[in-house]
Enzyme design. Sequence first.
Site, PDB file in Angstrom:
ATOM      1  N   LYS A  13      46.482  66.973  28.246  1.00  0.00           N
ATOM      2  CA  LYS A  13      46.527  67.520  26.807  1.00  0.00           C
ATOM      3  C   LYS A  13      45.149  67.580  26.755  1.00  0.00           C
ATOM      4  CE  LYS A  13      45.061  62.450  27.977  1.00  0.00           C
ATOM      5  NZ  LYS A  13      45.209  61.846  28.442  1.00  0.00           N
ATOM      6  N   ARG A  88      42.916  54.982  24.177  1.00  0.00           N
ATOM      7  CA  ARG A  88      43.378  54.187  25.488  1.00  0.00           C
ATOM      8  C   ARG A  88      43.833  53.021  25.850  1.00  0.00           C
ATOM      9  NH1 ARG A  88      40.261  59.292  27.697  1.00  0.00           N
ATOM     10  NH2 ARG A  88      41.686  59.687  30.130  1.00  0.00           N
ATOM     11  N   ARG A 127      41.736  70.811  39.103  1.00  0.00           N
ATOM     12  CA  ARG A 127      41.203  71.360  38.178  1.00  0.00           C
ATOM     13  C   ARG A 127      39.241  71.344  38.346  1.00  0.00           C
ATOM     14  NH1 ARG A 127      41.960  67.363  33.164  1.00  0.00           N
ATOM     15  NH2 ARG A 127      41.032  66.206  34.410  1.00  0.00           N
ATOM     16  N   ARG A 160      34.760  68.039  38.276  1.00  0.00           N
ATOM     17  CA  ARG A 160      34.415  66.396  37.964  1.00  0.00           C
ATOM     18  C   ARG A 160      34.510  65.257  38.594  1.00  0.00           C
ATOM     19  NH1 ARG A 160      38.524  65.662  32.538  1.00  0.00           N
ATOM     20  NH2 ARG A 160      38.036  63.609  33.008  1.00  0.00           N
ATOM     21  N   ARG A 171      42.429  56.195  38.437  1.00  0.00           N
ATOM     22  CA  ARG A 171      42.428  56.528  36.361  1.00  0.00           C
ATOM     23  C   ARG A 171      43.670  56.302  36.268  1.00  0.00           C
ATOM     24  NH1 ARG A 171      39.708  61.891  36.425  1.00  0.00           N
ATOM     25  NH2 ARG A 171      40.889  61.803  34.488  1.00  0.00           N
TER      26      ARG A 171
END
Length: 219
Positions: A13, A88, A127, A160, A171
């Site tokens: 996103k 969310r 990531r 992260r 998550r």
Amino acid sequence: MRIVFLGPPGVGKGTQAGRLCEEFGLAHLSTGDLLRAAIHQDSPIGQKARDYLEKGKLVPDALVTELLEQNLARIRPENGFLLDGYPRTVPQAEALDGILLRMNLPLQAAVLFDAPDAVIVDRISGRRFCPTCGANYHVRYRRPTTEGICDRCGTSLEQRTDDRQETIRTRLQVYREKSLPLVELYRHRSLLVLIDASGTPDSIYESLKLALPRKIPTA
Ligand code: AMP
């Protein structure tokens, strides 16, 4: 354009939002980025949110809505905006309706990016980001020139804390429980745009630009 981006964590996103906002001059509000900045600054919202982010849980609706409202007040929403990672939950979607109704700027589209779990886990676990300038990388798909070093500012790249394997599972589970109901909500209101996000960033962006004008004729 007034749109929200929905979809599981790590589906891309943020990457697509960056491109769309740059091409169309939209304000990009990512609640994840805003929360990380608040934590970095150790602001009162950041102090309250820290623990939730570290565990991969959702920050309480009231807190994240307060942060969103503060930041909507700092942009010119009439010039268009893209909300990335908000809403969310169903209560957040309702809160957003109220905020946008007061501004007389109704939402025009809710874009859902989706991809199989295996693709998502692969994307998230690779990531990396630069803690100084915020640039994003991937160990396979967007490698810096020198491994582990930011091309823009030379800082060592980091992962992260919520991108680690054990937190990714939480998550994804939270996404299914709390965020999936939004899909039906927006489908019911004829705002939903479905995008298959399993391809390359370029192909996903092409699909997005083909699909948006069906909801937003000027896009
Ligand atoms: P993201 O960068 O969008 O993946 O968000 C990172 C984390 O920030 C999430 O795992 C949540 O802990 C928190 N967060 C971001 N947006 C929201 C939201 N709209 N509601 C609750 N928590 C959020």
